[in-house]
Design an enzyme around this catalytic site. Sequence first.
Site: not given
Length: 243
Positions: A79-80
């Site tokens: 994830e970012a």
Amino acid sequence: MDRRGFLYGSLASSAAIVTVDRLQAATLPLTKKGSLDFRQVDVFSKIPLKGNPVAVVVGADHLSTEQMSAFSVWTNLSEATFLLKPTSPAADYRVRIFLGKDEVPFAGHPTLGTCRAWLSTGRKPKGKLILQECGIGLVSIRQEDERLAFSAPPLTRTGSVDAPTVSKIAGGLGIAVDSIRQAQWVGNGIDWVAVMLDSREEVLAIKPDYAKLAPLAVGVIARCDKKPVVAAGRRGHHPRRTG
């Protein structure tokens, strides 16, 4: 399945930010305004490089959705997130969360990592709790010394899992169908299937086949007699979408 206990055991953990003096910082030259502040945060660990990483871009208001998606894929992390100015008067900050190329309204590990990155900029919450604005609404986060814990938003999907799906999950995990004691939907951003096995040893022995599990997101837990924390026997399996 005690979902409340699972959330407390797995999410009320400390996080440690990998600061510039520990790991060289990266910049994101995607716009004419120049580079952005990019931080990589270790969640569920006080020791740098020993946790579950999430990439956090600070001050990302002028980035487009396409640029956020491209950056998320580039990080090669699960994830970012992108810190933005809040639109709700009650919120301390707003965040957009990406799983690979796809945006999701909420996720737990990015919530903790984003909050830690926001605190590291020197900002302070408006009240006793930190209020995060994201796709699912406002999420309350409690800080106790170096520990962060959030109040899980309401489930967007719940209920039992049908037999064909349970069979698919068993095949993807490489286990017998009758070794799955319970299975239920627990969606509040990503539609996860929570699966309970008999023992910690069974969980740790899993060798998932992600192709067989796709497109399902599966979390596996078991009661652990050695420690009273359910998360000690937890593993999550999610196919990462990059294109």
